[in-house]
Design a protein around this motif. Structure first.
Motif, PDB file in Angstrom:
ATOM      1  N   ALA A  60       0.832  -1.204   0.000  1.00  0.00           N
ATOM      2  CA  ALA A  60       0.000   0.000   0.000  1.00  0.00           C
ATOM      3  C   ALA A  60       0.868   1.257   0.000  1.00  0.00           C
ATOM      4  CB  ALA A  60      -0.914  -0.012   1.220  1.00  0.00           C
ATOM      5  N   ALA A 101       0.811   4.369  -2.533  1.00  0.00           N
ATOM      6  CA  ALA A 101       0.441   5.684  -2.000  1.00  0.00           C
ATOM      7  C   ALA A 101       1.462   6.757  -2.366  1.00  0.00           C
ATOM      8  CB  ALA A 101       0.301   5.611  -0.482  1.00  0.00           C
ATOM      9  N   CYS A 102       2.737   6.406  -2.366  1.00  0.00           N
ATOM     10  CA  CYS A 102       3.797   7.400  -2.514  1.00  0.00           C
ATOM     11  C   CYS A 102       3.655   8.180  -3.813  1.00  0.00           C
ATOM     12  CB  CYS A 102       5.161   6.724  -2.471  1.00  0.00           C
ATOM     13  SG  CYS A 102       6.511   7.908  -2.580  1.00  0.00           S
ATOM     14  N   CYS A 106       5.276  13.702   2.756  1.00  0.00           N
ATOM     15  CA  CYS A 106       3.817  13.826   2.889  1.00  0.00           C
ATOM     16  C   CYS A 106       3.244  12.853   3.904  1.00  0.00           C
ATOM     17  CB  CYS A 106       3.138  13.632   1.542  1.00  0.00           C
ATOM     18  SG  CYS A 106       3.229  11.943   0.899  1.00  0.00           S
ATOM     19  N   ARG A 107       3.968  11.779   4.194  1.00  0.00           N
ATOM     20  CA  ARG A 107       3.584  10.784   5.197  1.00  0.00           C
ATOM     21  C   ARG A 107       2.318  10.011   4.813  1.00  0.00           C
ATOM     22  NH1 ARG A 107       4.663  15.353   7.759  1.00  0.00           N
ATOM     23  NH2 ARG A 107       2.682  15.740   8.778  1.00  0.00           N
ATOM     24  N   TYR A 108       1.977  10.015   3.537  1.00  0.00           N
ATOM     25  CA  TYR A 108       0.829   9.222   3.077  1.00  0.00           C
ATOM     26  C   TYR A 108       1.121   7.732   3.243  1.00  0.00           C
ATOM     27  CZ  TYR A 108      -3.088   8.016  -0.103  1.00  0.00           C
ATOM     28  OH  TYR A 108      -4.225   7.518  -0.661  1.00  0.00           O
ATOM     29  N   MET A 133       2.628   6.387   5.701  1.00  0.00           N
ATOM     30  CA  MET A 133       2.336   6.016   7.084  1.00  0.00           C
ATOM     31  C   MET A 133       0.839   5.815   7.263  1.00  0.00           C
ATOM     32  SD  MET A 133       4.861   8.738   8.941  1.00  0.00           S
ATOM     33  CE  MET A 133       4.858   8.007  10.570  1.00  0.00           C
ATOM     34  N   ILE A 134       0.048   6.637   6.562  1.00  0.00           N
ATOM     35  CA  ILE A 134      -1.405   6.491   6.614  1.00  0.00           C
ATOM     36  C   ILE A 134      -1.801   5.182   5.933  1.00  0.00           C
ATOM     37  CG2 ILE A 134      -3.570   7.449   5.714  1.00  0.00           C
ATOM     38  CD1 ILE A 134      -2.628   9.182   7.891  1.00  0.00           C
ATOM     39  N   ALA A 135      -1.116   4.861   4.835  1.00  0.00           N
ATOM     40  CA  ALA A 135      -1.548   3.739   4.003  1.00  0.00           C
ATOM     41  C   ALA A 135      -1.192   2.381   4.597  1.00  0.00           C
ATOM     42  CB  ALA A 135      -0.934   3.869   2.611  1.00  0.00           C
ATOM     43  N   CYS A 136      -0.051   2.280   5.274  1.00  0.00           N
ATOM     44  CA  CYS A 136       0.453   0.964   5.699  1.00  0.00           C
ATOM     45  C   CYS A 136      -0.518   0.272   6.645  1.00  0.00           C
ATOM     46  CB  CYS A 136       1.807   1.096   6.383  1.00  0.00           C
ATOM     47  SG  CYS A 136       2.436  -0.487   6.961  1.00  0.00           S
ATOM     48  N   PRO A 137      -0.979  -0.931   6.297  1.00  0.00           N
ATOM     49  CA  PRO A 137      -1.926  -1.628   7.165  1.00  0.00           C
ATOM     50  C   PRO A 137      -1.273  -2.186   8.428  1.00  0.00           C
ATOM     51  CG  PRO A 137      -1.352  -2.994   5.300  1.00  0.00           C
ATOM     52  CD  PRO A 137      -0.694  -1.676   5.066  1.00  0.00           C
ATOM     53  N   ARG A 192       8.053   4.873  10.030  1.00  0.00           N
ATOM     54  CA  ARG A 192       8.188   5.822  11.142  1.00  0.00           C
ATOM     55  C   ARG A 192       8.864   7.079  10.629  1.00  0.00           C
ATOM     56  NH1 ARG A 192       6.303   2.639  15.544  1.00  0.00           N
ATOM     57  NH2 ARG A 192       4.964   1.339  14.265  1.00  0.00           N
ATOM     58  N   TYR A 193       8.777   8.147  11.416  1.00  0.00           N
ATOM     59  CA  TYR A 193       9.210   9.441  10.910  1.00  0.00           C
ATOM     60  C   TYR A 193      10.205  10.097  11.858  1.00  0.00           C
ATOM     61  CZ  TYR A 193       8.559  13.254   7.643  1.00  0.00           C
ATOM     62  OH  TYR A 193       8.742  14.170   6.661  1.00  0.00           O
TER      63      TYR A 193
END
Lengths: 252, 624
Positions: free
Chosen positions: A68, A72-73, A96-98, A100-104, A109-110
């Protein structure tokens, strides 16, 4: 396609893999921070050992077959390589950290504490596996609880172990089918559902959820243009007819 | 004009506060001023500014399409107005992205690194293109004030229809693709909001609420500047909005019903209640107030319908892009600095909007005509208390002072703890009690380990073995605890005390005793500890001193304890056994532990930890 198989029943929780990972990737010492999650993973810890009662479970990037995060990237900084690793290219990343949102599994990590931050995650030691070696963590494991190899072979190994000890294991190779399959497989005597977000209604890989909408984009673009053109023509004609009618009435 | 001045002063105050927080964010990173975390990677800037901001700016393409494509010229006076709103909306969303992105100076990367499977890639492209279109649509307005580029201005006005249609096409894509972005998170987004119709819902709701935002802006301007309202026209525009809203409502309700989620709506959970609140705000109230003719053409009715619709829209997007998105149990509450920046960006957009309203001729019906009407000031009533075209820099003294003061205040309120700390409260290592047995509880959470110090001395070959574990700073020390040096759990500790070695009251060693004469005095040219302290290194010493810094208390404990335990674990077949004290301590347990651990040992998960009762006396004889 390379993969890792982790056998939860063999893990003794010694954290040698964690230490090896930190050494291999020159990760700095980690302190508990208020922006960390409680699973031990962080920007400075790409793998961790979770303790669930008396079981130790290694957590790391699952290197999904259809990731994912990669779909997403927006700049293709994350790439699924033919070897199986999902790698990250910081020079493309925009932050954008999308992913991180996408990973199930909630893996990326940031660098929250840095002015020039990057995404941090396990790369399956891509530099090592691309030259035929194995990742630092599987090298370090003293009990062979986590092993590296071809995905097909590891799946066979896992199924053989279940067959040999049907009472010991849950009859399921975690990662064989979830979200389209992953390159990090688990054998376990407890359910590993807690390792991911609750997967309601997910039968296929996550990128498929957006692929239909994304493939509708070019037709939508052209269609809306045509619709606007048609609408304009229609309204103009309506105006014209009304105008003519008015003129007619005016001249009468 | 007092009301206007107060309003602007408040906005400037917020902008000042936001600027201070924004500069701090750029210098120290996101973690310094936000509560965004690995569990909630997107905060209110995404949920309040970016996603709803783009949706509310949809009025630009909807209203211009109504005017130029559908040829409803009765709304022409809102054309420039809607374009300005959209332009500022997108600029404010882009500004929010600049603080929100980790690497904002690379925001243009989607232009060169293509990834067409990503909805965000598509959104980025569209936003870049649409910003350009909006710029071209709006730039004739300021050009109107000058005589520069009059050819360009005429060209842009002549081909305005093309720009309008392009705007509609691009907006269709990215308004819906914003919804597509959240299709990727079926496991995170709450079931009431997750739907395969999300892209269509995003687009339709943007089309419906966009014009309401334009009406709201007209209402605000009219109330601030005492301008007379054209209720008739606004009501008509509202009616169009209402039609689309009904479609949107049907899509949502049918979607909920068709996927069998109706019961979820009324299950009384807080999510369900927010869902109902959202429906009331975005659907019920606007539809009621726009459907009833009497309410539609009344000022109060328009205010309620538009405010409710806009709030509903913000709530809907905030729910999808944040509140209902991540269900990890981690609570995200934005910091005051995040709120400053969020509200500050909106305030700056409003200030820019008011500037344009005062400065440019926004109300004229036709783009071409304004220069031919020399007296065409913005349509404001010419009685007193009413805007008459203020001087360009009116109020500059007061506003700049307010800005500077609030900027300074903004810097002052940013807590230095957030900037320089490790983000955790200091935890002082607790000294061990007892002599033969040390009770070690570094982080003082009452989960400690009873460490057999005397036993370890015996096993490490007697009294000379201190430095196997202990460091060199306390050479003759026999029983100091780690916490004697490692006061703080998480920070590293100096091993070599240079000051003490050089000081006349300390070791009193001359420089050239350690540093090679003639070479630069640095670590590499100095003697190693072992060159002087040879006697303190037993053969089995585990410590080498290549660094002047030792690890933190946590790492020290782990390095010394966990290694043994891991080795021990290899020979033990079960994990359960090796985690317990009897794995090594095969003899009978000491009496004080027997009492205390008898029950604890049977509890899974706590088996490697001893929780002493408070009245247990740990002061024991050495060697017990």
């Amino acid at each position: 396609m390379k993969a890792i198989l982790t056998d939860v029943t063999l893990c003794i929780g010694c954290q040698e893999c964690v230490a090896a990972c930190k050494t291999k990737h020159n990760l700095e010492p980690d302190y508990p921070r208020n922006f960390h999650r409680t699973d031990g993973l962080s920007a400075r810890n790409w793998t961790s050992i979770l303790q669930k009662d008396e079981h130790y479970i290694r957590k790391q990037c699952r290197h999904c077959l259809e990731p994912a995060c990669v779909s997403a990237c927006p700049v293709a900084a994350l790439v699924k390589t033919p070897e199986g690793a999902v790698t990250y290219d910081g020079s493309k990343c925009i932050g954008c950290r999308y992913c991180m949102i996408a990973c199930p599994y909630g893996i990326p990590r940031y660098d929250w504490d840095r002015a020039i931050p990057y995404i941090q995650k396990c790369t399956l030691c891509y530099d090592l596996i691309s030259v035929g070696q194995q990742p630092a963590c599987t090298t370090a494991c003293p009990t062979e609880a986590t092993i590296f190899g071809e995905r097909d072979e590891l799946l066979a190994v896992a199924k053989q172990r279940i067959k040999d000890n049907p009472d010991k294991y849950i009859n399921r190779v975690f990662g064989e089918h979830e979200v389209g399959g992953t390159s990090v497989l688990y054998l376990s005597d407890i359910d590993l559902g807690f390792m991911s977000y609750p997967m309601r209604d997910i039968k296929s890989s996550l990128p498929q959820t957006t692929s239909m909408a994304m493939s509708a984009v070019p037709p939508a673009f052209v269609g809306m243009g045509a619709l606007m053109g048609g609408l304009y023509w229609f309204c103009k004609r309506k105006d014209k007819i009304r105008q003519q009618k008015n003129d007619k009435e005016g001249s009468e | 004009m007092k009301r206007l001045m107060t309003f602007k002063s408040i906005l400037w105050t917020i902008v000042g506060l936001a600027m201070a927080s924004g500069i701090t964010r750029m210098l120290f990173g996101l973690g310094a001023i936000t509560n965004q975390s690995d569990a909630t990677p997107w905060g209110i800037w995404k949920g309040i500014n970016v996603v709803p901001g783009i949706a509310l700016a949809a009025g630009g393409f909807v209203v211009t399409a109504i005017i130029y494509v559908m040829r409803r010229h009765e709304f022409s006076r809102y054309s420039k107005f809607a374009v300005l709103l959209a332009f500022l909306g997108y600029i404010s969303a882009a500004t929010s992205l600049v603080v929100e992105l980790g690497l904002p100076w690379l925001v243009w990367h989607p232009v060169i690194y293509w990834q067409p499977h990503s909805a965000l890639f598509e959104v980025s492209w569209c936003v870049i293109l649409y910003l350009t279109v909006l710029f071209l649509e709006f730039v004739p307005v300021p050009l109107d004030e000058t005589h520069w580029f009059s050819g360009v201005r005429r060209f842009l006005i002549k081909y305005k229809l093309i720009l309008v249609v392009l705007g509609v096409m691009i907006s269709t894509l990215h308004q819906s693709s914003l919804g597509t972005m959240f299709l990727l998170t079926p496991e995170k987004l709450h079931a009431l909001w997750y739907s395969s119709m999300l892209p269509i819902m995003f687009f339709v709701s943007a089309v419906a609420i966009g014009p309401l935002m334009v009406i709201l802006a007209v209402l605000v301007v009219s109330s601030l500047y005492g301008r007379e309202l054209e209720r008739e026209k606004l009501g008509m525009l509202g009616l169009i909005s209402m039609g689309v809203l009904v479609v949107y409502g049907l899509i949502r309700i049918i979607d909920i019903a068709a996927t069998g989620k109706l019961l979820l709506v009324f299950d009384g959970s807080w999510q369900a209640n927010i869902f109902l609140l959202e429906l009331v705000l975005i659907l019920v109230l606007p539809i009621i107030f726009l459907a009833v003719k009497k309410l539609r053409y009344s000022t109060a009715g328009l205010w309620i319908a538009t405010i409710s619709g806009v709030l509903g829209m913000v709530l809907n997007r905030a729910n999808i892009a944040g509140i209902m998105l991540v269900q990890t149990g981690n609570l995200y509450i934005p910091t005051i600095y995040e709120i400053f920046i969020s509200v500050g960006i909106i305030s700056a957009a409003i200030l820019g909007f008011l500037f344009c309203v005062e400065r440019f001729k926004l109300w004229e019906t036709k783009w071409e005509d304004s220069r031919q009407e020399p007296n065409a000031q913005p349509e404001f009533d010419r009685s007193s208390e009413v805007y008459l075209g203020a001087p360009r820099l009116a109020g500059r003294t007061i506003y700049s002072m307010i800005f500077v003061v609030s900027l300074a205040f903004g810097f002052a309120v940013i807590s230095s703890d957030r900037l320089y700390s490790h983000g955790v409260d200091d935890v002082i290592a607790q000294e061990a009690r007892g002599n033969g047995i040390l009770y070690i509880d570094g982080n003082r959470d009452n989960f400690g380990v009873a460490f057999g110090h005397a036993e370890h001395i015996k096993r490490q070959q007697g009294a000379d073995s201190c430095s196997v574990c202990h460091h060199m700073n306390l050479p003759q020390d026999k029983s100091s605890q780690c916490s004697a040096c490692h006061r703080q759990m998480y920070t590293t500790t100096d091993v070599f005390r240079h000051d003490w070695h050089a000081s006349p009251t300390g070791a009193n060693i001359a420089c050239n005793m350690c540093h090679t004469p003639g070479e630069e005095k640095q670590k590499s040219s100095a003697k190693k500890c072992v060159d002087c302290h040879l006697d303190l290194y037993p053969e089995n010493a585990v410590n080498t001193f290549e660094s002047y810094l030792t690890v933190s208390y946590v790492d020290a404990m782990h390095g010394q304890c966990v290694t043994c335990h891991a080795e021990r674990a290899l020979s033990d077949t079960t994990k359960v056994a090796q985690a317990r004290c009897p794995a090594c301590h095969t003899g009978s347990l000491p009496h004080y532990l027997k009492e205390d651990m008898r029950d604890k040992l049977r509890q899974p998960g706590l088996s490697n930890v001893i929780i002493p009762k408070s009245d247990v006396n740990l002061e024991l004889k050495q060697g017990e």
